[in-house]
Structures are given as C-alpha cells and as structure tokens.
Design an enzyme around this catalytic site. Structure first.
Site, PDB file in Angstrom:
ATOM      1  N   LYS A   1       0.823  -1.207   0.000  1.00  0.00           N
ATOM      2  CA  LYS A   1       0.000   0.000   0.000  1.00  0.00           C
ATOM      3  C   LYS A   1       0.867   1.271   0.000  1.00  0.00           C
ATOM      4  O   LYS A   1       0.424   2.318  -0.447  1.00  0.00           O
ATOM      5  CB  LYS A   1      -0.931   0.013   1.206  1.00  0.00           C
ATOM      6  CG  LYS A   1      -1.782  -1.244   1.378  1.00  0.00           C
ATOM      7  CD  LYS A   1      -3.125  -1.097   0.760  1.00  0.00           C
ATOM      8  CE  LYS A   1      -4.123  -2.202   1.052  1.00  0.00           C
ATOM      9  NZ  LYS A   1      -3.652  -3.549   1.217  1.00  0.00           N
ATOM     10  N   ASP A   2       2.095   1.147   0.514  1.00  0.00           N
ATOM     11  CA  ASP A   2       2.996   2.304   0.497  1.00  0.00           C
ATOM     12  C   ASP A   2       3.270   2.791  -0.923  1.00  0.00           C
ATOM     13  O   ASP A   2       3.568   3.962  -1.123  1.00  0.00           O
ATOM     14  CB  ASP A   2       4.346   1.948   1.135  1.00  0.00           C
ATOM     15  CG  ASP A   2       4.247   1.799   2.642  1.00  0.00           C
ATOM     16  OD1 ASP A   2       3.439   2.508   3.264  1.00  0.00           O
ATOM     17  OD2 ASP A   2       4.988   0.959   3.192  1.00  0.00           O
TER      18      ASP A   2
END
Ligand SMILES: *Cc1c(COP(=O)(O)O)cnc(C)c1O
Length: 493
Positions: A110-111
């Site tokens: 998700k980063d």
C-alpha cells in the site's frame, strides 16, 4: 484525459478533481475515459529508473498536472523512505519472480500508492483553488490504514481518520496504527469487520446533509482507499517496471507475455495489472489469488458474485473482504462501459448481497484465472518456499504462491510468472513463524519478531524496530453504527 463514473450519473471531470473527490456522487468509481498506450517498442523504456518510469506513466493519466507538479509528487514519494534503491526489487527463486512491493515505510504494498497520494491531493487542491481542509476518511483491513496515516501525517491542510476492525487486524498492524504520531491523525477501532468499516465510510461519503454541514465548516472529504483513482494509477507503474526488468535481464524476449499473480482483497492491485495490460503490456493471465474468503474465485468460475456468507478471519487479514470494491471498475470495462448495467448490478449487490453477470460479460473474463488457498495450504506454502529456496514470504504472498502452484498443476502453463509480493514477513510474524517452526504459542508478537529474525537470519526491518517502544496514542473504540458520530465529534467538537 477525463474521468467518468462507472454508474454514469455525473459529468466527466479532470484527474485532479477525481483525486480530491475520491468517490463519485452517484456512488460510482471514477475511471479513465480511455487507456493510454505504452510507447512501443517497450525497449525504449528500458533505461528508466523507477521514478522516471513513474513520471512517464503518471503523465499519461494525470494530464492536467504539469511536469513540475508530477516531478514533485514522484520525488517526495519514492525517496529514502524505501529501504531499497530500486524501490521494488524483483527476486528470482526457483524460476519464479517475486516482485517485492513491501520495502516502504509500513512494509506493505500500500505504500507504493499511499506515499504519493497525499502529494497528488496537495497539488490538486492548489490547482483547483480549494482552500478547505481535506479530511481523509479510510476503512482499513490493516495495511491501508497505517500506510495512509504515514503518508498524510502532518501534511498541511489535511486530517486523516482511520477506522479498523478492532479484532480483525494483526497485533503488529494494530500497534503500527495506534502509535501513529502527527496531530492531524485519528485512529478508531470498530466492533465489526472490515466490510462494516468500509460500508460505514461509504455511507458517510454519500450522506449529503452531513457533507453540507462539513462544507460549511470548511471541510471536504476524500478517500485514501483504492476507490480513489489516485491510488490505482501509481500501482500500474510497478507491473511495467517488473516487465522491463525481466526484459533487461534477458529473462524474457521482446514481446513475450508474462503471467501475474496477485493476492487479492479489494481488487485494487490486480486491477492495476489489468490497466497495465490494457495499456499494451504483454500479459497472458492475471491470476487472482484469494484466501478462504473466496468470493472472487466463485465469481470467476460462475459469473455470480455472492457476498452472502460469513467473513472468515484468516492469517492474511488484508484479504479478509467479501465486497471487493474495485471489481466494479473491471465490470465496467468488460460490460463495454455500460453504466446502466453496472448501476443495476451494484444495486442488486447492495439489496440482495449478490448479482450475476450476463453471458457476454463472462466470456470477457478469459484473461483472469481465479483460485484460492486454504489456511493450511497457505502455511504449507510458506514452509515449502523456505525449504526449497531459503526465501521467506508473508501470508498474503503465500496465498498467491499456493494459488500459482495450483494454476500450474491444472494448466501446465510454463509462461514466465511474476508474483506480487505484498507484505514483509515481519508484518505477519506470528503466522509466518508458526508456519516455519510449527509453534508460536508462548511468545508475544515482539518476541516472535526476534525469533523469526534469528530463525531465518534476516534483519528485522527498521519500521518494526521503531514501533516496539512507541507509546500508544490512539485508544478510541466505537460500534459500527457510531462511525458518523465519531467523525462529527472529531471535526466539529
Ligand atoms: C491490501 C493488501 C492486499 C490486497 O490488495 P487489494 O488491492 O485490496 O486487492 C494483499 N496483501 C496485502 C499485504 C495487502 O496489504
């Protein structure tokens, strides 16, 4: 480039407007009106590093941003926060290629998008002359929440409110969130599961009266969930990057197709791979890997999406989802962009918990292959990969690996394959250690981190070391029907 809603009820808007809005007012999701094409031959892109490639792809989708704005976004996002210089290493083990998407600040893929989304929003607000404070409202199955908190913490002009299922995330995920610093961050556990949290957030977004009240108080909502098109587009980049890397290393030849396996929850990550395919990336199969919450597996098999079942809490919690929001975007494409039909299907999903797609749409799903892995198979996969290669994978990646072995057994397909490796094994230490060692019972999660590190000879990632001794800042818990009240209290006092 303009963006339209999958439900057809609103006018087309620019990318900056779509990113600030998050979800469309008709309840639909914004999609690009066409898929821009990659320049052919792809060899021309071989010399680009990750940031250059990101800029190249973003320019095609965020066409109302100028070069300087996009360069600022890219440079702020993909910097030393990532523990690897190449940002997303592609690791070959036993003829398989693991695309490690988890070297960012929160150790999950998700980063990749959430480190850039805050900058998109900031630039977009400036471009659109919006002087309101943006409130990011997010439901998380564990990883989005922390990645969004980390991305938005102390970003001027924003507040971020995260709801997570109190008993539905790993201890480490929870600790990452409730120790989050930043005076604009708010974290709330709900007594319910991820779908409850997601539904609650969607309802707040759709509540016209509430939105009006907030507007009057100089707030505007946006979303950091993958319903926001600004989350999806940055995820296209790493699939193209992986392909180019294989080409550069002569693992594939010009024009050769590859398979991509994606451990799937909300259908965002695999949808980005589908977008890459639509842009011209040579992809053979998109293999959608589910855990025991195998709604998507059933859907690909039968054309019926049926969410009327009990959510199972698994060792891959970021995929414990029964309503995969981004599937709507795929349905929109394979229906020939029939917004009326999509609206119908989504209304059925809401009222009856299920829908069935017409035959001609189902025929268009041939590029996808759906499978799932049980808990036992997932644990076995972790152990097997470790024994075969000495490589340690997390539970989500293990679901993908397990599904891929089934795919291969069933199809005998020898196409080069990339597995999206979505989290660090240190984020799901309890399950990973148990899978490797057969037992974890008497240890705390933080003891297990040290044990895993010793057992595998891997260094504990810095992001995990950091949260060990941090103080708990967020202690709020609410019932699933109290979410709006909590938001109101935070924003309006
Ligand atoms: C979010 C997440 C997934 C699922 O990705 P979707 O885009 O929701 O399908 C898989 N693995 C990990 C580790 C995640 O954090």
């Amino acid at each position: 480039m303009y963006y339209e809603s999958t439900r057809g009820g609103v006018r087309k808007i620019t990318s900056s407007e779509a990113i600030v809005k998050g979800i469309a007012d008709d309840g639909g999701l914004y999609v690009p009106e066409i898929f821009p094409k990659l320049d052919i031959p792809l060899e021309n892109l071989l010399n680009k590093d990750y940031r250059e490639l990101a800029l190249y792809i973003l320019k095609k989708y965020l066409s109302d941003f100028n070069d300087n704005e996009l360069i600022r976004c890219v440079n702020n996002a993909y910097d030393e926060k990532f523990q690897k210089k190449e940002i997303v290493p592609l690791v070959e083990k036993d003829n398989l290629h693991f695309l490690e998407l988890y070297h960012g600040p929160t150790l999950a893929f998700k980063d990749m998008a959430l480190s850039i989304l805050p900058y998109f929003i900031k630039e977009a607000m400036r471009k659109l002359n919006i002087n309101k404070e943006v409130v990011i409202l997010t439901a998380t199955s564990g990883d989005t929440g922390k990645a969004a908190l980390e991305g938005f913490a102390n970003v001027e002009g924003t507040k971020i409110i995260v709801f997570y299922p109190k008993d539905g995330v790993s201890k480490i995920q929870e600790r990452q969130m409730i120790t989050q610093k930043g005076k604009n961050t708010f974290v709330i556990g709900i007594e319910g599961n991820f779908d409850d949290a997601q539904r609650g957030v969607k309802e707040i977004f759709k509540d016209r009266e509430f939105n009006k009240k907030l507007q009057e108080n100089n707030y505007t909502f946006s979303s950091a969930n993958s319903i926001n098109i600004g989350r999806l587009i940055p995820q296209i980049v790493y699939y193209v990057y992986a392909y180019l890397k294989l080409l550069r290393d002569s693992k594939i030849s010009k024009g050769e197709k590859i398979n991509i396996v994606v451990p799937t929850g909300n259908f965002g990550n695999i949808l980005a791979a589908f977008y890459a395919k639509n842009m011209g990336l040579p992809i053979n199969k998109l293999i959608c890997a589910s855990n025991e919450n195998n709604v998507l597996y059933d859907f690909f098999k039968t054309g019926v999406y049926n969410s009327n079942r009990k959510l199972i809490l698994t060792s891959s919690p970021s995929m414990d989802i029964l309503i995969s929001s981004n599937l709507e975007r795929l349905l929109f494409e394979i229906s020939g962009r029939d917004a009326e039909l999509i609206k119908d299907l989504m209304e059925k999903l809401k009222s009856e918990g299920e829908f069935k797609i017409p035959r001609k749409m189902k025929d268009k799903l041939k590029n996808f292959y759906g499978e799932y892995a049980t808990e036992e198979e997932t644990y076995r996969a972790i152990k097997e990969v470790y024994q075969l290669t000495g490589y340690v994978i997390d539970t989500h990646t293990a679901v993908a690996y397990s599904v891929y072995t089934k795919y291969k057994r069933n199809t005998l397909d020898n196409t080069k394959t990339v597995i999206a490796s979505t989290a660090s094994p240190f984020k799901f230490t309890r399950s990973v250690y148990e899978a490797l060692n057969g037992d974890n019972n008497n240890f705390t999660d933080f003891q297990l981190i040290d044990k895993l590190s010793k057992y595998t000879n891997l260094k504990t990632p810095k992001a995990i070391e950091d949260i060990k001794n941090r103080e708990v800042i967020h202690r709020r818990v609410c019932k699933k029907n109290e979410m709006k009240k909590v938001v109101e209290k935070i924003l309006l006092g």
